[in-house]
Enzyme design. Structure first.
Site, PDB file in Angstrom:
ATOM      1  N   ARG A 149       2.591   4.719   6.526  1.00  0.00           N
ATOM      2  CA  ARG A 149       3.080   3.882   7.516  1.00  0.00           C
ATOM      3  C   ARG A 149       3.535   2.487   7.187  1.00  0.00           C
ATOM      4  O   ARG A 149       3.952   1.879   8.006  1.00  0.00           O
ATOM      5  CB  ARG A 149       1.769   3.815   8.741  1.00  0.00           C
ATOM      6  CG  ARG A 149       1.483   5.164   8.942  1.00  0.00           C
ATOM      7  CD  ARG A 149       0.099   5.262   9.622  1.00  0.00           C
ATOM      8  NE  ARG A 149      -1.037   4.929   8.851  1.00  0.00           N
ATOM      9  CZ  ARG A 149      -2.238   4.918   9.081  1.00  0.00           C
ATOM     10  NH1 ARG A 149      -2.671   4.970  10.402  1.00  0.00           N
ATOM     11  NH2 ARG A 149      -3.434   4.776   8.053  1.00  0.00           N
ATOM     12  N   HIS A 184      -2.325  -4.145   5.391  1.00  0.00           N
ATOM     13  CA  HIS A 184      -2.105  -3.651   6.744  1.00  0.00           C
ATOM     14  C   HIS A 184      -3.330  -3.176   7.361  1.00  0.00           C
ATOM     15  O   HIS A 184      -4.481  -3.048   6.766  1.00  0.00           O
ATOM     16  CB  HIS A 184      -0.929  -2.610   6.432  1.00  0.00           C
ATOM     17  CG  HIS A 184      -1.874  -1.207   5.669  1.00  0.00           C
ATOM     18  ND1 HIS A 184      -2.397  -0.322   6.569  1.00  0.00           N
ATOM     19  CD2 HIS A 184      -2.007  -1.117   4.327  1.00  0.00           C
ATOM     20  CE1 HIS A 184      -2.754   0.836   5.571  1.00  0.00           C
ATOM     21  NE2 HIS A 184      -2.422   0.290   4.326  1.00  0.00           N
ATOM     22  N   ASP A 189       0.336   3.730   1.761  1.00  0.00           N
ATOM     23  CA  ASP A 189       0.344   4.430   3.169  1.00  0.00           C
ATOM     24  C   ASP A 189       1.655   4.600   3.622  1.00  0.00           C
ATOM     25  O   ASP A 189       2.362   3.877   3.649  1.00  0.00           O
ATOM     26  CB  ASP A 189      -0.455   3.436   4.002  1.00  0.00           C
ATOM     27  CG  ASP A 189      -0.984   4.049   5.380  1.00  0.00           C
ATOM     28  OD1 ASP A 189      -0.025   4.463   5.929  1.00  0.00           O
ATOM     29  OD2 ASP A 189      -2.243   3.833   5.649  1.00  0.00           O
ATOM     30  N   CYS A 201       0.719  -1.250  -0.086  1.00  0.00           N
ATOM     31  CA  CYS A 201       0.145  -0.093   0.124  1.00  0.00           C
ATOM     32  C   CYS A 201       0.837   1.192  -0.009  1.00  0.00           C
ATOM     33  O   CYS A 201       2.123   1.294   0.537  1.00  0.00           O
ATOM     34  CB  CYS A 201      -0.876  -0.002   1.291  1.00  0.00           C
ATOM     35  SG  CYS A 201      -1.955   1.262   1.203  1.00  0.00           S
ATOM     36  N   CYS A 242      -6.635   0.400   6.957  1.00  0.00           N
ATOM     37  CA  CYS A 242      -6.190   1.037   5.764  1.00  0.00           C
ATOM     38  C   CYS A 242      -7.387   1.532   4.876  1.00  0.00           C
ATOM     39  O   CYS A 242      -8.403   1.319   4.943  1.00  0.00           O
ATOM     40  CB  CYS A 242      -6.170  -0.367   4.562  1.00  0.00           C
ATOM     41  SG  CYS A 242      -5.804  -0.042   2.740  1.00  0.00           S
TER      42      CYS A 242
END
Length: 304
Positions: A130, A185, A128, A126, A188
């Site tokens: 993080r 994860h 993302d 992803c 999300c």
């Protein structure tokens, strides 16, 4: 930093009595009026620059030009702050540390990588901020070919071109990776958007993309309809990984390599709340059997 344009000079006529005759200046500039205009220009520029830290301006009647004394270190900081780029100072420090502590100390390795790459893994993760595969799984340069998108989704072959299947084609057919790992994860945002969508038409880019996971949403609604919305999202985060693994088999050149044992497909789930990682592998032989109507998995493990 761009130099401010000089303030416009008035065209009002000036009385000859207002200027003290300067023979040398008249010879240089041609007239008293021109000298007065230049003096005004110097004053205007001085006023403009006076408010800017880091500059010292020197004006002289003996010269038309302006001498600038630049304090480069202070000016660089000023420009970075004004442009909202002061964070690049830390980035620069990190890069130089990488160069000194890793690149130069492993120069032969990086020189080899400059000539060619031969990663054993392709990772689909992803976007993302993080979830950085290299950070959480320790990949070093040259070990993993990584593509990141919203909600780590893999569209079917029939869906048409995208940056994800273009990366798949290159990694599998050119780089000859041996493993494809799809990493999902916790919490999300892409999956939450998918689960929140209603049936009405929405032309947004996000909707168009996350609909790649519509089967994961349908499976989640069927299996976890009695759970809270947050728990449904977590269920869908994992279900979406499995749907992506299933979608990988719709690419003939991926399916062929998996069937021949030249390529393995894996799923991974990173929970950044408690820092755990689940990993599993697609069992092609069982998934492809006539008795099975859905894909099966093996070698499931939990890292904590």
């Amino acid at each position: 930093m761009a130099v401010p344009a000089p303030t416009s000079i008035s065209k009002d006529p000036l009385s000859s009595s207002t200027l003290t005759p300067l023979r040398t200046s008249q010879q240089i500039f041609g007239s008293k009026l021109k000298l007065r205009e230049i003096e005004r220009t110097h004053l205007s520029l001085f006023t403009s620059f006076k408010s800017i830290p880091g500059f010292k301006l020197k004006a002289s009647r003996e010269s038309v030009g302006l001498a600038q004394e630049l304090k480069s270190d202070k000016l660089e900081t000023i420009v970075e702050v004004e442009n909202g780029c002061d964070s690049f100072g830390e980035m620069k420090h990190r890069f130089l540390s990488f160069k000194k502590q890793k690149f130069m100390e492993n120069l032969e390795h990086y020189q080899n990588l400059a000539d060619a790459q031969a990663p054993k893994f392709m990772v689909i993760a992803c976007a993302d901020s993080r979830v950085c595969p290299s950070s959480i799984l320790g990949f070093q340069p040259g070990e993993a070919f990584i593509v990141r998108n919203v909600a780590n989704m893999v569209p079917t072959c029939e869906s048409g071109p995208s940056e994800t299947n273009a990366a798949l084609e290159f990694a599998v057919n050119s780089l000859k990776v041996e493993n494809i790992l799809v990493v999902g994860h916790s919490r999300c945002g892409g999956i939450r958007a998918l689960m929140s969508m209603e049936d009405e038409v929405d032309s947004s880019f996000i909707r168009s993309w996350v609909l790649v996971g519509k089967n994961a949403k349908l499976n989640t609604k069927a299996a976890a309809h009695n759970l809270s919305f947050d728990h449904q999202c977590k269920h869908c985060e994992k279900e979406s990984i499995n749907c992506s693994l299933s979608n990988l088999l719709t690419y003939p050149w991926i399916e062929e390599k998996v069937r021949k044992g030249e390529l393995s497909l894996h799923g991974g789930y990173y929970d950044f709340v408690d820092c755990t990682f689940e990993k599993w592998t697609l069992d092609y032989n069982i998934s492809n059997s006539k008795e099975s109507d859905k894909i099966s998995f093996k070698n499931r493990s939990f890292w904590c």
